[in-house]
Design an enzyme around this catalytic site. Structure first.
Site, mmCIF file in Angstrom:
data_model
loop_
_atom_site.group_PDB
_atom_site.id
_atom_site.type_symbol
_atom_site.label_atom_id
_atom_site.label_comp_id
_atom_site.label_asym_id
_atom_site.label_seq_id
_atom_site.Cartn_x
_atom_site.Cartn_y
_atom_site.Cartn_z
ATOM 1 C CB SER A 1 40.090 61.891 54.631
ATOM 2 O OG SER A 1 38.663 61.577 53.576
ATOM 3 C CG ASP B 1 41.585 62.642 50.341
ATOM 4 O OD1 ASP B 1 40.382 63.053 50.226
ATOM 5 O OD2 ASP B 1 41.805 60.936 50.690
ATOM 6 C CG ASP C 1 39.014 59.449 49.600
ATOM 7 O OD1 ASP C 1 38.524 60.301 50.079
ATOM 8 O OD2 ASP C 1 39.870 59.186 50.158
#
Length: 576
Positions: free
Chosen positions: A150, A304, A306
């Site tokens: 992340s 990533d 998100d």
């Protein structure tokens, strides 16, 4: 001379056997000779699953991300899949981000799955995490893996596990998988790949995913409004460059400016201290570009893809970064309004949020006559709500840490569709003479002005972990009785699953899974949550205050009042 505990030496010696390759053994010998402290950090515990899977520093050892810790996880997961689906041909999907070793780690994961006679769909190159969640369901897989850390620093990598529904693993799968992994020896990992069982995927999945994102994130915005919105986008050297520009293009947004210096995926994240859109500094280049091109909205994503960060122009025309709670309430209210206007609210719908996010979500739900389900921190709990309540329709939901999900076609926070949704809101607002920011203020005027702030205290290494643990022990054994001169009226202890009314002494059971979180509620409506991070060496304090906003004209003075109140709470709790 640093003393190394016998049990750590036992682990080290085990890694100096032929089970482990020569390069690994040589690296360990270097640490023995030159860096015993690092050796201890690398072996003193095993990496564990937290709120976002397994995440850690890359290197040799049981407490590091490497071929063997990843291989052992994958072997354990392979065993568990075979036990869970004994008569089915097993399939998994695997994706990875821009981080160092991610591509190598992803191939190792595919090798181990294939060695265990499990078909592995492996993305040919880096892809966003939400695309993995989508691909898993699209390809009818039993589980999925994403190699990502992340927004953590460059030395980190991670391993997220997703289940059949497209959401991250939750009880009982998580505990059962961990038990299976822990029962294994490293010598039991099967690395002998069967290449015939590894299938590379790419553009074919991209097209279906992007089209689904456009379908789920578009809301009848006029062509003129879309063309009139000036968008600035940065991927912060991450995976979203693969999908977000194309998603916006297919949705009809022609005026998109990409931050070129941050366009190329790079695991060193050379232009930022932290590739985290929660940090204003990470979006500095995007904000500068917005001034040059007179941008209406800035969109930035983590590596990533998100998490999504949104900056918009405030009442004075200056670009300001909204926090996750602010974007969440604007996006949620927009979706609720869309559903209401289409007569789709029939009393069996819900929105989702988390225990450390803004209480304003519950006000929105009440206003639109839908349920608001609250779960633990981590988007896997929102995905679980969808699975647990199939009789209810999920509209959307989010968490304070810049995560949001539109509908249930993806079962994790999704910066791709959320970026499009933010543009739809901004474009429609601009077309009617308003703005994204003005829409937020209108919500405060209607539903109450909620202001939140997150304080993170970093405590690294073995000693840091002990300090964080002791801080939580102290908070439980000596709970606060007042915060900033306001009496504590309720304490929610999610580790004990008890909510205690301090005034009456009544205790009620908290009916969600246990977690090491403590939340204080004060007489004046403030809320302070304490929670050790599941993915970083931090303890986090989430502060929420609120008041009525009498009218839009009073926004600035009311905001200053709430900011001062948060400052006073921080000072009172000695968090600065």
């Amino acid at each position: 001379m640093i003393h190394i505990e016998p049990q750590i030496l036992d682990k080290v010696n085990a890694w100096l056997t032929p089970t482990f390759d020569t390069d690994t053994q040589q690296e360990i010998k270097k640490l023995i000779a030159s860096n015993p402290k690092e050796l201890t950090e690398s072996f003193y515990k095993d990496l564990e699953f937290g709120t976002g899977g397994m995440r850690g520093v890359m290197g040799v050892g049981t407490n590091r991300m490497n071929k063997y810790t990843i291989g052992k996880n994958t072997q354990g997961l392979s065993n568990y899949l075979q036990q869970s689906f004994p008569n089915e041909p097993l399939k998994v999907a695997i994706a990875y981000d821009c981080r160092h070793n991610s591509k190598t780690f992803a191939k190792i994961v595919a090798d181990v799955f294939s060695a265990n006679n499990i078909k592995a769909y492996l993305f040919e190159d880096l892809r966003p995490t939400p695309e993995l969640s989508f691909a898993l369901k699209h390809l009818d897989c039993h589980c999925g893996i994403v190699l990502t850390a992340s927004h953590n620093p460059p030395e980190y990598n991670g391993y997220k596990v997703y289940w059949q529904d497209g959401g991250q693993i939750v009880p009982p799968q998580d505990a059962n998988i961990i038990a299976e992994i822990n029962s294994l020896e490293y010598s039991e990992i099967n690395f002998d790949a069967k290449e015939s069982l590894i299938q590379y995927i790419g553009k074919d999945i991209d097209d279906v995913f992007i089209n689904a994102s456009v379908k789920n994130g578009s809301f009848n915005t006029s062509e003129n409004a879309r063309n009139n919105l000036n968008v600035v986008f940065t991927s912060l050297h991450g995976t979203s460059i693969v999908t977000i520009p194309e998603t916006l293009k297919r949705a009809g947004y022609s005026n998109v400016h990409i931050v070129k210096e941050q366009e190329v995926p790079d695991g060193d994240f050379p232009t930022v201290e932290s590739p985290n859109p929660e940090e204003p500094a990470a979006l500095k280049m995007a904000l500068e570009l917005a001034e040059k091109v007179n941008g209406d909205i800035v969109i930035g994503t983590d590596p990533d893809s998100d998490r999504v960060g949104i900056a918009v122009r405030d009442l004075n025309g200056y670009m300001t970064l909204l926090n996750g709670n602010q974007t969440m309430v604007v996006m949620t209210e927009f979706l609720l309004k869309q559903w209401k206007n289409q007569n789709k609210i029939q009393g069996k719908e819900f929105i989702g949020s988390t225990i450390v996010s803004t209480p304003m979500m519950e006000n929105l739900a009440s206003h639109y006559n839908v349920e608001c389900k609250i779960g633990l921190t981590g988007f896997k709990w929102i995905a679980k709500m969808i699975k647990d309540f199939p009789e209810l329709d999920f509209i959307g939901g989010g968490e304070e840490s810049f995560g949001f999900m539109v509908g249930d076609f993806v079962r994790d926070k999704d910066a791709v569709t959320s970026a499009l949704l933010a543009c739809e809101i901004a474009a429609q607002a601009k077309a009617k003479g308003s703005s994204f920011f003005k829409e937020l203020i209108e919500l405060y005027s209607t539903h109450g002005f909620y202001k939140e702030r997150l304080i993170s205290i970093t405590k690294k290494g073995i000693e840091g972990a002990k300090e964080i643990k002791q801080m939580m022990v102290d908070a439980r054994e000596n709970p606060l009785t007042q915060v900033n001169d306001s009496a504590v009226v309720k304490i929610d202890d999610y580790q004990l699953s008890i909510s205690k009314n301090i005034i009456s002494g009544e205790e009620t059971t908290i009916a969600i899974p246990k977690s090491n979180v403590l939340i204080y509620h004060t007489e004046d409506g403030s809320k302070i949550a304490l929670r050790p991070s599941g993915t970083e060496p931090k303890i986090k304090f989430y502060i929420s205050v609120n008041t009525a906003l009498d009218n839009v004209a009073a926004f600035k003075t009311t905001e200053q009042h709430l900011e001062a109140k948060i400052d006073a709470i921080i000072k009172d709790m000695k968090l600065n």
